[in-house]
Motif scaffolding. Structure first.
Motif, PDB file in Angstrom:
ATOM      1  N   UNK A   1       0.498  -1.177   0.139  1.00 29.22           N
ATOM      2  CA  UNK A   1       0.266  -0.159   0.330  1.00 29.22           C
ATOM      3  C   UNK A   1       0.738   1.108  -0.090  1.00 29.22           C
ATOM      4  N   UNK A   2       1.568   0.796   1.142  1.00 31.19           N
ATOM      5  CA  UNK A   2       2.553   2.278   0.663  1.00 31.19           C
ATOM      6  C   UNK A   2       3.074   2.462  -0.722  1.00 31.19           C
ATOM      7  N   UNK A   3       4.000   1.299  -1.386  1.00 28.00           N
ATOM      8  CA  UNK A   3       4.534   1.437  -2.229  1.00 28.00           C
ATOM      9  C   UNK A   3       3.461   2.323  -3.768  1.00 28.00           C
ATOM     10  N   UNK A   4       2.458   1.268  -3.590  1.00 26.59           N
ATOM     11  CA  UNK A   4       1.833   1.855  -4.821  1.00 26.59           C
ATOM     12  C   UNK A   4       1.404   3.563  -4.385  1.00 26.59           C
ATOM     13  N   UNK A   5       0.806   3.632  -3.371  1.00 29.05           N
ATOM     14  CA  UNK A   5       0.108   5.149  -3.308  1.00 29.05           C
ATOM     15  C   UNK A   5       1.338   6.044  -3.158  1.00 29.05           C
ATOM     16  N   UNK A   6       2.121   5.562  -2.952  1.00 29.52           N
ATOM     17  CA  UNK A   6       3.667   6.714  -3.201  1.00 29.52           C
ATOM     18  C   UNK A   6       4.135   6.813  -4.466  1.00 29.52           C
ATOM     19  N   UNK A   7       3.789   5.478  -5.037  1.00 23.48           N
ATOM     20  CA  UNK A   7       4.787   5.592  -6.844  1.00 23.48           C
ATOM     21  C   UNK A   7       5.471   4.944  -6.370  1.00 23.48           C
ATOM     22  N   UNK A   8       6.565   4.553  -5.438  1.00 20.57           N
ATOM     23  CA  UNK A   8       7.910   3.859  -5.460  1.00 20.57           C
ATOM     24  C   UNK A   8       7.708   1.886  -5.492  1.00 20.57           C
ATOM     25  N   UNK A   9       7.480   1.080  -6.241  1.00 14.22           N
ATOM     26  CA  UNK A   9       7.041   0.244  -6.768  1.00 14.22           C
ATOM     27  C   UNK A   9       7.167   0.058  -7.851  1.00 14.22           C
ATOM     28  N   UNK A  10       7.632  -1.480  -8.524  1.00 10.39           N
ATOM     29  CA  UNK A  10       8.582  -1.453  -9.202  1.00 10.39           C
ATOM     30  C   UNK A  10       7.349  -2.991 -10.093  1.00 10.39           C
ATOM     31  N   UNK A  11       8.011  -3.713 -11.436  1.00 11.60           N
ATOM     32  CA  UNK A  11       7.328  -4.647 -11.740  1.00 11.60           C
ATOM     33  C   UNK A  11       8.017  -5.843 -11.473  1.00 11.60           C
ATOM     34  N   UNK A  12       7.114  -7.110 -11.015  1.00 14.75           N
ATOM     35  CA  UNK A  12       7.401  -8.204 -10.654  1.00 14.75           C
ATOM     36  C   UNK A  12       6.850  -9.224 -11.658  1.00 14.75           C
ATOM     37  N   UNK A  13       6.313 -10.882 -11.331  1.00 16.47           N
ATOM     38  CA  UNK A  13       5.985 -11.868 -12.165  1.00 16.47           C
ATOM     39  C   UNK A  13       4.685 -12.005 -12.946  1.00 16.47           C
ATOM     40  N   UNK A  14       3.589 -10.808 -11.866  1.00 20.84           N
ATOM     41  CA  UNK A  14       2.514 -10.775 -11.912  1.00 20.84           C
ATOM     42  C   UNK A  14       3.030 -10.886 -14.051  1.00 20.84           C
ATOM     43  N   UNK A  15       3.004  -9.978 -13.876  1.00 17.99           N
ATOM     44  CA  UNK A  15       3.305  -9.860 -15.548  1.00 17.99           C
ATOM     45  C   UNK A  15       4.925  -9.078 -16.470  1.00 17.99           C
ATOM     46  N   UNK A  16       5.723 -10.298 -16.192  1.00 15.33           N
ATOM     47  CA  UNK A  16       7.340 -10.071 -16.125  1.00 15.33           C
ATOM     48  C   UNK A  16       7.872  -9.035 -16.579  1.00 15.33           C
ATOM     49  N   UNK A  17       9.262  -8.309 -16.592  1.00 14.75           N
ATOM     50  CA  UNK A  17       9.859  -7.465 -17.342  1.00 14.75           C
ATOM     51  C   UNK A  17       9.149  -7.385 -18.645  1.00 14.75           C
ATOM     52  N   UNK A  18       9.516  -8.472 -19.347  1.00 16.04           N
ATOM     53  CA  UNK A  18       9.952  -9.085 -20.582  1.00 16.04           C
ATOM     54  C   UNK A  18       8.319  -9.288 -21.443  1.00 16.04           C
ATOM     55  N   UNK A  19       7.231  -9.292 -20.644  1.00 14.84           N
ATOM     56  CA  UNK A  19       5.685  -8.847 -21.238  1.00 14.84           C
ATOM     57  C   UNK A  19       5.568  -7.765 -21.122  1.00 14.84           C
ATOM     58  N   UNK A  20       5.870  -7.016 -20.321  1.00 13.76           N
ATOM     59  CA  UNK A  20       5.497  -5.991 -19.893  1.00 13.76           C
ATOM     60  C   UNK A  20       5.977  -4.934 -21.257  1.00 13.76           C
ATOM     61  N   UNK A  21       7.475  -5.554 -21.461  1.00  9.47           N
ATOM     62  CA  UNK A  21       8.382  -4.897 -22.918  1.00  9.47           C
ATOM     63  C   UNK A  21       7.807  -4.981 -24.425  1.00  9.47           C
ATOM     64  N   UNK A  22       7.191  -6.390 -24.153  1.00 10.24           N
ATOM     65  CA  UNK A  22       6.353  -6.303 -25.387  1.00 10.24           C
ATOM     66  C   UNK A  22       5.230  -5.569 -25.252  1.00 10.24           C
ATOM     67  N   UNK A  23       4.616  -5.453 -24.376  1.00  7.16           N
ATOM     68  CA  UNK A  23       2.713  -4.793 -24.226  1.00  7.16           C
ATOM     69  C   UNK A  23       3.787  -2.846 -24.596  1.00  7.16           C
ATOM     70  N   UNK A  24       4.432  -2.133 -23.956  1.00  5.02           N
ATOM     71  CA  UNK A  24       5.260  -1.007 -24.239  1.00  5.02           C
ATOM     72  C   UNK A  24       5.619  -1.179 -25.809  1.00  5.02           C
ATOM     73  N   UNK A  25       6.240  -1.841 -26.297  1.00  9.52           N
ATOM     74  CA  UNK A  25       7.093  -1.966 -27.695  1.00  9.52           C
ATOM     75  C   UNK A  25       5.537  -1.775 -28.760  1.00  9.52           C
TER      76      UNK A  25
END
Length: 515
Positions: A142-166
Motif C-alpha cells: 500500500x505504501x509503495x503503490x500510493x507513493x509511486x515507489x513500486x516496481x514490476x515483478x512476475x505478475x506480468x514480468x518485465x519481458x511481457x511488459x516490454x512487449x506491451x510497451x513496444x
C-alpha cells in the motif's frame, strides 16, 4: 463450486451475503507441504508441550503455502424444521506477485503425490490461483503503490511488459489523436499494473479498463493533464482498486472474521496456523500471542476431531478418526439418531457432492466437517434428553450441547491431545477437559521416565498424572508408605481422586496412576 482468480471478484458480494446469513462455516485447507524434515531437537516429539510443538510447526507453516481452501457455509432454512442448506466452494489460491511482493515457498514430494492421488488440479492453483497477502505485506505494498515507489515483478514480468510497451509504441507512431487500441486478455490487478507502466512511460496516451481488456487512447498533452486532474479514472482513484485486487482472498478473509460465525474444522490446528500466517500476520514467536490472536479472529472454534474422539468413548462406535469414516459411521445404522437428525441439502451450483465422494478436495471435506458437526450435536442432544422428549432442534440448541467442546483444538503428536484456544497456557481447566496421554507411560519398561522429562512434560509437582486425566494438586504430601519415601523429590504429592503409586524414576521423582 470452484472459484479461481477469474471468478473471484464478481463472486464476493454473493459470498459476503452467504457468510452473513450463515449459522456456521465448515473449513478445510490443502497445502503444498505439511511438515519440514527437521532433525535433532527441532523434530516433533510426543513429549512436546504445546508451546514447543508450536515453535517447531511454525517453521513448516512459513515454508509451505496454501493451494486450496474449502469453505462450506451452512444455513438453516427458514420455515423448515432442522433443515440446512450447504454452499460449498473450492478456492484455488496463489501468493500475490505484485510490486515488492514475491513470496517463496516449498513443495513436499509426499504432499504433491497425495494430492495427485485424489485428482488435485495444479493448473488451477498455479495459473488461476486467487492472490492473497497478510496485513504486513499489505502495509508494504500500500505504501509503495500510493507513493509511486513500486516496481514490476512476475505478475506480468518485465519481458511481457516490454512487449506491451513496444506494441503500443509502434501503434502510436501511426495513430492520430483520438485513435484507440485494445490490449486483450489482461484482467485483475495485472491490468492496473499495465496501465501504471504505460502511463508512466508514454505521456501522450490515456488508458481505461473495460471488459474486453485495457483500452489505450492517443491524447494530447493538454488533454492528458485534464484527464489526470478531473477524470474519475485518474490514478489516485484506481490505485486503491489495485490494492483491492492484489489483496484478493484476504478481502474475503476479513469478511469472514467480521461475520463472527462459528468456524468448524477437523484436526484444524494446522489450518489455524496457516490462516494466521497467510491472511492476518506472520506467526509470532509467542505461542500465547498466537492463541490470543486466533481467539480474537474466530471466537467460536469447533474441532470435530476433538468432539468425536471424546464421545466415541461412550458409544459403541468403531474407533475411526478419518473424517470420511466418521461421516460414514454417523450415517450408518450404528447411529441411533440417523433417521431423526438434521436434513442437509446442497445449494444450487454446489450439487457436485450430492452423489459423488471427493475425499481430500477441500470443499468436500469442509462439507463433511459441517455435516459431522450437526449430526454429532443431534446425537448429544438425544443423549441429554434421553429420558424426556427432545425439544425442537435448532442450531443455538446444538451449540448449547457442544459448549464443552468449543475452542478446544486437537493436537497431533504432542504431549497433550488438545489445546484450549481461549485459555492462556498454565491456566488449569476442569478435569473433564484436561486429558494427558499417560497410557504412553505404561508402555515404558518399569513405568519409568527420566525425571527431567516428567518434570517438563507432565508438570510434576503441579498435577497428578493419571490415565487420560490431570487434576489440580489437593495436598502436598505423598500417599501412604510409597517405596520411595526416603527421598524428598519435587514430585511427591497427593491428589483427588485417589491414586496408586506405581514406581519411581532414577532421581526419586514418582509417577502416580489413578486406580
Amino acid at each position: 463450486m470452484d472459484i479461481g482468480a477469474d471468478e473471484f471478484e464478481q463472486s464476493l458480494p454473493l459470498l459476503q451475503e452467504l457468510v452473513l446469513g450463515a449459522d456456521f462455516v465448515g473449513l478445510d485447507i490443502e497445502f503444498t507441504g505439511l511438515r519440514s524434515n527437521l532433525s535433532g531437537p527441532q523434530q516433533i516429539s510426543l513429549f512436546d508441550l504445546p508451546s514447543e510443538w508450536y515453535l517447531k510447526t511454525r517453521q513448516s507453516v512459513q515454508q509451505f503455502t496454501i493451494c486450496q481452501i474449502g469453505l462450506s457455509v451452512f444455513s438453516s432454512i427458514e420455515g423448515e424444521s432442522n433443515k440446512y442448506v450447504a454452499h460449498s466452494c473450492n478456492f484455488f489460491l496463489f501468493p500475490t506477485t505484485f510490486g515488492v511482493l514475491d513470496s517463496e515457498f516449498s513443495f513436499q514430494a509426499s504432499s504433491v503425490q497425495f494430492l495427485n492421488q485424489y485428482g488435485f488440479d495444479y493448473n488451477k492453483f498455479l495459473k488461476n490461483g486467487i492472490p492473497y497477502m497478510n496485513e504486513e505485506q499489505e502495509k508494504k505494498i500500500k505504501h509503495n503503490i500510493l507513493t509511486g515507489n513500486w516496481k514490476v515483478r512476475s505478475s506480468l514480468d518485465k519481458d511481457q511488459i516490454k512487449v506491451v510497451i513496444d506494441e503500443v509504441t509502434r501503434w502510436l507512431d501511426l495513430a492520430e489523436e483520438g485513435d484507440w487500441m485494445t490490449l486483450p486478455g489482461i484482467a485483475g490487478f495485472q491490468a492496473f499494473e499495465v496501465q501504471l507502466v504505460l502511463r508512466k512511460a508514454l505521456p501522450d496516451i490515456w488508458t481505461v479498463l473495460r471488459d474486453q481488456g485495457v483500452i489505450v487512447k492517443k491524447v494530447s498533452t493538454q488533454h492528458r493533464w485534464y484527464l489526470e486532474t478531473t477524470s474519475c479514472d485518474r490514478e489516485s482513484c484506481w490505485k486503491e482498486k489495485i490494492l483491492l485486487s492484489a489483496r484478493g482472498f484476504s478481502v474475503f478473509f476479513q469478511m469472514l472474521v467480521k461475520a463472527r460465525k462459528p468456524l468448524v474444522g477437523h484436526n484444524m490446528m494446522m489450518d489455524l496456523l496457516h490462516l494466521h500466517e497467510k491472511f492476518f500476520r506472520p506467526l509470532p514467536e509467542s505461542y500465547d500471542e498466537f492463541k490470543l490472536n486466533i481467539h480474537n479472529l474466530f471466537p467460536v472454534l469447533i474441532d470435530t476431531k476433538n468432539v468425536t474422539k471424546d464421545i466415541w468413548k461412550e458409544l459403541n462406535f468403531p474407533r475411526v478418526s478419518n473424517l470420511s469414516e466418521v461421516y460414514e459411521v454417523l450415517n450408518s445404522d450404528l447411529n441411533p439418531t440417523k433417521n431423526s437428525g438434521p436434513v442437509i441439502i446442497h445449494a444450487s451450483r454446489c450439487e457436485k457432492y450430492v452423489e459423488t465422494k471427493y475425499p481430500h478436495e477441500a470443499a468436500y471435506d469442509a462439507f463433511l466437517c459441517g455435516s459431522v458437526l450437526l449430526k454429532v450435536a443431534h446425537l448429544l442432544l438425544w443423549k441429554v434428553h434421553s429420558a424426556v422428549p427432545i425439544p425442537e432442534p435448532s442450531f443455538p440448541l446444538y451449540l448449547d450441547v457442544l459448549a464443552p467442546y468449543v475452542n478446544q483444538v486437537n493436537l497431533i503428536r504432542a504431549g497433550v491431545p488438545k489445546i484450549h484456544a481461549e485459555h492462556p497456557e498454565g491456566v488449569q481447566v476442569p478435569p473433564d477437559t484436561a486429558d494427558l496421554p499417560v497410557p504412553l507411560l505404561e508402555t515404558l519398561p518399569g513405568h519409568q521416565l527420566p525425571a527431567a522429562s516428567l518434570q517438563r512434560h507432565y508438570h510434576l509437582g503441579l498435577h497428578c498424572v493419571s490415565p487420560g486425566r490431570s487434576w489440580p494438586v489437593r495436598a502436598a504430601r505423598p500417599p501412604a508408605a510409597p517405596s520411595c519415601l526416603h527421598a524428598t523429590p519435587v514430585g511427591l504429592f497427593a491428589s483427588h481422586p485417589p491414586c496408586k503409586w506405581i514406581g519411581t524414576v532414577p532421581t526419586g521423582n514418582c509417577v502416580l496412576v489413578s486406580t
